[in-house]
Scaffold this active site. Structure first.
Site, PDB file in Angstrom:
ATOM      1  CG  ASP A  36      -2.106   0.947   1.032  1.00  0.00           C
ATOM      2  OD1 ASP A  36      -3.127   0.483   0.491  1.00  0.00           O
ATOM      3  OD2 ASP A  36      -2.012   2.136   1.390  1.00  0.00           O
ATOM      4  CG  ASP A  57       4.240   6.821  -5.909  1.00  0.00           C
ATOM      5  OD1 ASP A  57       3.450   6.153  -6.615  1.00  0.00           O
ATOM      6  OD2 ASP A  57       4.430   8.045  -6.076  1.00  0.00           O
ATOM      7  CG  ASN A  84      -7.053  -3.354  -5.531  1.00  0.00           C
ATOM      8  OD1 ASN A  84      -8.173  -3.351  -6.028  1.00  0.00           O
ATOM      9  ND2 ASN A  84      -6.781  -2.672  -4.416  1.00  0.00           N
ATOM     10  CE1 TYR A 151     -10.297   4.600 -11.381  1.00  0.00           C
ATOM     11  CE2 TYR A 151     -12.255   4.250 -12.731  1.00  0.00           C
ATOM     12  CZ  TYR A 151     -11.432   3.863 -11.689  1.00  0.00           C
ATOM     13  OH  TYR A 151     -11.732   2.739 -10.962  1.00  0.00           O
ATOM     14  CE  LYS A 155      -8.688   1.652 -12.652  1.00  0.00           C
ATOM     15  NZ  LYS A 155      -7.962   0.667 -11.821  1.00  0.00           N
ATOM     16  CB  THR A 186     -13.745   1.442  -1.859  1.00  0.00           C
ATOM     17  OG1 THR A 186     -13.850   2.335  -2.991  1.00  0.00           O
ATOM     18  CG2 THR A 186     -14.068   0.022  -2.296  1.00  0.00           C
TER      19      THR A 186
END
Length: 270
Positions: A36, A57, A84, A151, A155, A186
Site C-alpha cells: 500500500d 509509490d 489493485n 481514469y 482503465k 470503498t
C-alpha cells in the site's frame, strides 16, 4: 488454481477491495504480501492476515523492483500478482482540464505498475509453467466514467494490456484475469466502512473479492462482480451512438444535481 500454500502480491491492499482480497486469499491459505502507499495501512493489514507489509509509490519503477525483491526474499517464487492499486480525482471541467501530471500518474499507476511488475515476475513464471496475473481494473475500462477521463482511458488501457498478456502467455501456463466492477463501497466513493445506507448496486468489497477469487478458480479472463456491467458492455458494443447518447443524458442529470467533477457523486445515479 489452488490458493492453499500459494504466494501472492496484492497492491493497494491497505483498505477497500485490496484489503478484502488480502483477507480472502489469506483465509484460503495463501501467503500474502500486502502493498500500500500508506505504511500504516500496509502494516495493519499485514498484521491482520499474517502477511508481509510493503509500502511505496508504485508509479516509481524502483519501488516496483523493491516490491518484487521483497516478495521473493520472503516467499521465494511468486504465484500470483494482483494489481489493485488505483485512484480517481475527477476533473474540474472536462477531459482537457486535468493536468499532464494527473494523466501521467493515472497511466503509471493503472497501467505501467502492472506492466513493470509483470515484466519482473514473468521470467520465473514462464520457467515454472505457472503463474497468475490479475488486474483489478474497473467497469470504466469497458464502459466510461463520467467526470474522470484519465481514469476511464487508463482503465481501458489496463484491460487492453491484460488481453495482450493473456494472448501472448496463456500457452506458457500463465493465467490472466481482469476484474471490472461498477460501484463498490470503498474510500474511493467516500465510504469509510461497510455500514450505512447505499444504493443496491454499490456492493461491498468482500463481494468483489469473492467474485475475483471465484473467477480465478474458474480460469476466467473477464470477471464482472456486477453482472450487469457485461450487459452494458454488450449494449455499448452493439450501438455506440445510442450508448453515447445515453451517457450524455446521464451526465446532464449528474451535473444538474451534483458537482459533476466528482466521480464519487456518480454512483447515486446508477
Amino acid at each position: 488454481m489452488q490458493f492453499e500454500g500459494a504466494t501472492a502480491i496484492v497492491t493497494g491492499a491497505g483498505q477497500g477491495i485490496g484489503a478484502a482480497l488480502a483477507r480472502a486469499l489469506a483465509a484460503r491459505g495463501a501467503r500474502v504480501l500486502v502493498c500500500d502507499l500508506s505504511e500504516d495501512l500496509a502494516k495493519r493489514m499485514a498484521d491482520e492476515v499474517g502477511g508481509v507489509p510493503f509500502h511505496g509509490d508504485l508509479c516509481d519503477p524502483a519501488v516496483i523492483e523493491s516490491l518484487v525483491g521483497t516478495a521473493r526474499a520472503q516467499f521465494g517464487s511468486i504465484d500470483m500478482l494482483v494489481s489493485n492499486a488505483g485512484f480517481a480525482l475527477g476533473e474540474p471541467d472536462g477531459p482537457t482540464s486535468q493536468s499532464d501530471v494527473h494523466w501521467q500518474t493515472s497511466w503509471d499507476l493503472h497501467v505501467m505498475a502492472h506492466l513493470r511488475a509483470s515484466r519482473l515476475l514473468l521470467p520465473d513464471m514462464r520457467a515454472r509453467g505457472f503463474g497468475v496475473l490479475v488486474n483489478v481494473a474497473s467497469a470504466a475500462g469497458v464502459l466510461s466514467q463520467i467526470g474522470d477521463a484519465a481514469y476511464s482511458a487508463t482503465k481501458h488501457a489496463a484491460v487492453s494490456l491484460a488481453q495482450s498478456l493473456a494472448i501472448e502467455h496463456s500457452a506458457e501456463g500463465i493465467q490472466v484475469s481482469v476484474v471490472c466492477p461498477l460501484y463498490v463501497a470503498t474510500p474511493l466513493l467516500g465510504y469509510k466502512g461497510t455500514e450505512g445506507d447505499r444504493p443496491d448496486r454499490v456492493i461491498d468489497p468482500t463481494e468483489v473479492a469473492e467474485a475475483t477469487l471465484r473467477g480465478i478458480e474458474e480460469a476466467r479472463f473477464m470477471i464482472y462482480p456486477h453482472p450487469e456491467a457485461q450487459t452494458y458492455f454488450k449494449h455499448r458494443a452493439a450501438d455506440s451512438d445510442r450508448w453515447i447518447a445515453g451517457m450524455q443524458r446521464l451526465r446532464a442529470r449528474v451535473t444538474e444535481q451534483t458537482d459533476g467533477s466528482d466521480p464519487a457523486s456518480i454512483h447515486r445515479f446508477i
